[in-house]
Design a protein around this motif. Structure first.
Motif, PDB file in Angstrom:
ATOM      1  N   UNK A 127       1.620   2.735   9.153  1.00 21.01           N
ATOM      2  CA  UNK A 127       2.584   2.211  10.130  1.00 21.01           C
ATOM      3  C   UNK A 127       1.860   1.448  11.237  1.00 21.01           C
ATOM      4  N   UNK A 128       0.752   2.003  11.707  1.00 24.16           N
ATOM      5  CA  UNK A 128      -0.029   1.306  12.736  1.00 24.16           C
ATOM      6  C   UNK A 128      -0.586   0.003  12.182  1.00 24.16           C
ATOM      7  N   UNK A 129      -1.061   0.044  10.936  1.00 28.56           N
ATOM      8  CA  UNK A 129      -1.576  -1.169  10.294  1.00 28.56           C
ATOM      9  C   UNK A 129      -0.502  -2.232  10.141  1.00 28.56           C
ATOM     10  N   UNK A 130       0.745  -1.824   9.913  1.00 28.91           N
ATOM     11  CA  UNK A 130       1.848  -2.786   9.785  1.00 28.91           C
ATOM     12  C   UNK A 130       2.320  -3.266  11.152  1.00 28.91           C
ATOM     13  N   UNK A 131       2.184  -2.404  12.174  1.00 25.87           N
ATOM     14  CA  UNK A 131       2.656  -2.775  13.514  1.00 25.87           C
ATOM     15  C   UNK A 131       1.835  -3.914  14.104  1.00 25.87           C
ATOM     16  N   UNK A 158       0.812  -1.216   0.000  1.00 25.43           N
ATOM     17  CA  UNK A 158       0.000   0.000   0.000  1.00 25.43           C
ATOM     18  C   UNK A 158       0.845   1.265   0.000  1.00 25.43           C
ATOM     19  N   UNK A 159       2.144   1.154   0.238  1.00 28.09           N
ATOM     20  CA  UNK A 159       3.002   2.340   0.263  1.00 28.09           C
ATOM     21  C   UNK A 159       2.900   3.174  -1.011  1.00 28.09           C
ATOM     22  N   UNK A 160       2.941   2.578  -2.205  1.00 32.60           N
ATOM     23  CA  UNK A 160       2.811   3.410  -3.411  1.00 32.60           C
ATOM     24  C   UNK A 160       1.456   4.122  -3.507  1.00 32.60           C
ATOM     25  N   UNK A 161       0.423   3.538  -2.937  1.00 37.44           N
ATOM     26  CA  UNK A 161      -0.887   4.193  -2.952  1.00 37.44           C
ATOM     27  C   UNK A 161      -0.913   5.406  -2.031  1.00 37.44           C
ATOM     28  N   UNK A 162      -0.144   5.333  -0.951  1.00 40.24           N
ATOM     29  CA  UNK A 162      -0.112   6.419   0.031  1.00 40.24           C
ATOM     30  C   UNK A 162       0.849   7.524  -0.410  1.00 40.24           C
ATOM     31  N   UNK A 163       1.958   7.136  -1.062  1.00 45.78           N
ATOM     32  CA  UNK A 163       2.981   8.101  -1.449  1.00 45.78           C
ATOM     33  C   UNK A 163       2.396   9.165  -2.376  1.00 45.78           C
ATOM     34  N   UNK A 164       2.728  10.395  -2.080  1.00 47.66           N
ATOM     35  CA  UNK A 164       2.304  11.503  -2.931  1.00 47.66           C
ATOM     36  C   UNK A 164       0.852  11.889  -2.793  1.00 47.66           C
ATOM     37  N   UNK A 165       0.133  11.323  -1.850  1.00 41.83           N
ATOM     38  CA  UNK A 165      -1.285  11.645  -1.686  1.00 41.83           C
ATOM     39  C   UNK A 165      -1.491  12.724  -0.626  1.00 41.83           C
ATOM     40  N   UNK A 166      -0.404  13.152   0.013  1.00 40.96           N
ATOM     41  CA  UNK A 166      -0.521  14.200   1.018  1.00 40.96           C
ATOM     42  C   UNK A 166      -1.056  13.661   2.328  1.00 40.96           C
ATOM     43  N   UNK A 167      -0.778  14.401   3.374  1.00 37.46           N
ATOM     44  CA  UNK A 167      -1.308  14.004   4.677  1.00 37.46           C
ATOM     45  C   UNK A 167      -0.456  12.947   5.337  1.00 37.46           C
ATOM     46  N   UNK A 168       0.324  13.389   6.332  1.00 39.63           N
ATOM     47  CA  UNK A 168       1.161  12.448   7.059  1.00 39.63           C
ATOM     48  C   UNK A 168       0.379  11.421   7.836  1.00 39.63           C
ATOM     49  N   UNK A 169      -0.896  11.707   8.097  1.00 38.56           N
ATOM     50  CA  UNK A 169      -1.711  10.760   8.860  1.00 38.56           C
ATOM     51  C   UNK A 169      -1.835   9.431   8.130  1.00 38.56           C
TER      52      UNK A 169
END
Length: 188
Positions: free
Chosen positions: A124-128, A107-118
């Motif tokens: 990270x919480x989902x991976x933890x 999912x990292x590529x889906x999150x990258x560049x989408x803005x919002x550090x949340x």
């Protein structure tokens, strides 16, 4: 028996059996539908793409039922059959946790560049969560049937990775066509 007495212990065992049966029905249904979808897209043999008159994915159900028959055939000659089942059941949670962890990384590529550090925090919480579950399952290293389950889980994950790599190299057009159905929130 030690803490709540024999009558409640028996009820707890019945509850566990009912819960296990419900879980297995859900897993079988989800897996059979997953095999059907992959076969419909040409990523698995066409035999898994058939459905009954009621829309039940017969190919996937036959595969899962066949795997269960093989498991029973392997377990029956052993003196302690339940050790075979214990090894297989130990593999399931490990596979699930590895899949969840892998999905977080994918999912990292889906999150990258989408803005919002949340989003990164949520990822990270989902991976933890599966990482902690894996740690708890692997430390200390299991022994006996549970170690066999760990090896079985590793073999299943390796087989899935090899299958995915083979699909991407041998049938890239089918993979592109199958992933063309994916929609990311906010995209058209």
């Amino acid at each position: 028996d030690r803490y709540v007495g024999e009558p409640l212990s028996a009820l707890i065992n019945v509850g566990v059996i009912i819960d296990l049966a419900a879980f297995m029905i859900a897993v079988m249904g989800a897996a059979a539908r997953g095999y059907f979808t992959l076969a419909r897209e040409g990523l698995l043999p066409r035999a898994f793409a058939y459905v009954s008159a009621r829309g039940t994915p017969t190919g996937g159900i036959a595969l899962i039922a066949g795997a269960n028959v093989v498991l029973m055939a392997v377990a029956m000659p052993h003196d302690d059959r339940f050790k075979v089942f214990e090894a297989v059941f130990a593999a399931g949670p490990i596979i699930s946790l590895l899949v969840y962890l892998g999905l977080c990384f994918l999912a990292l590529p889906l999150v990258a560049g989408r803005g919002g550090g949340w989003r990164y925090g949520a990822l990270a919480l989902g991976a933890a969560v599966p990482a902690v579950g894996l740690y708890g399952s692997l430390v200390p290293l299991p022994e006996g049937p549970r170690l066999v389950g760990l090896v079985l889980a590793g073999g299943c994950i390796l087989a899935a990775i090899l299958w995915a790599v083979w699909l991407r190299t041998a049938r890239p057009a089918l993979v592109r066509a199958a992933t063309g159905h994916v929609r990311v929130a906010g995209q058209r």
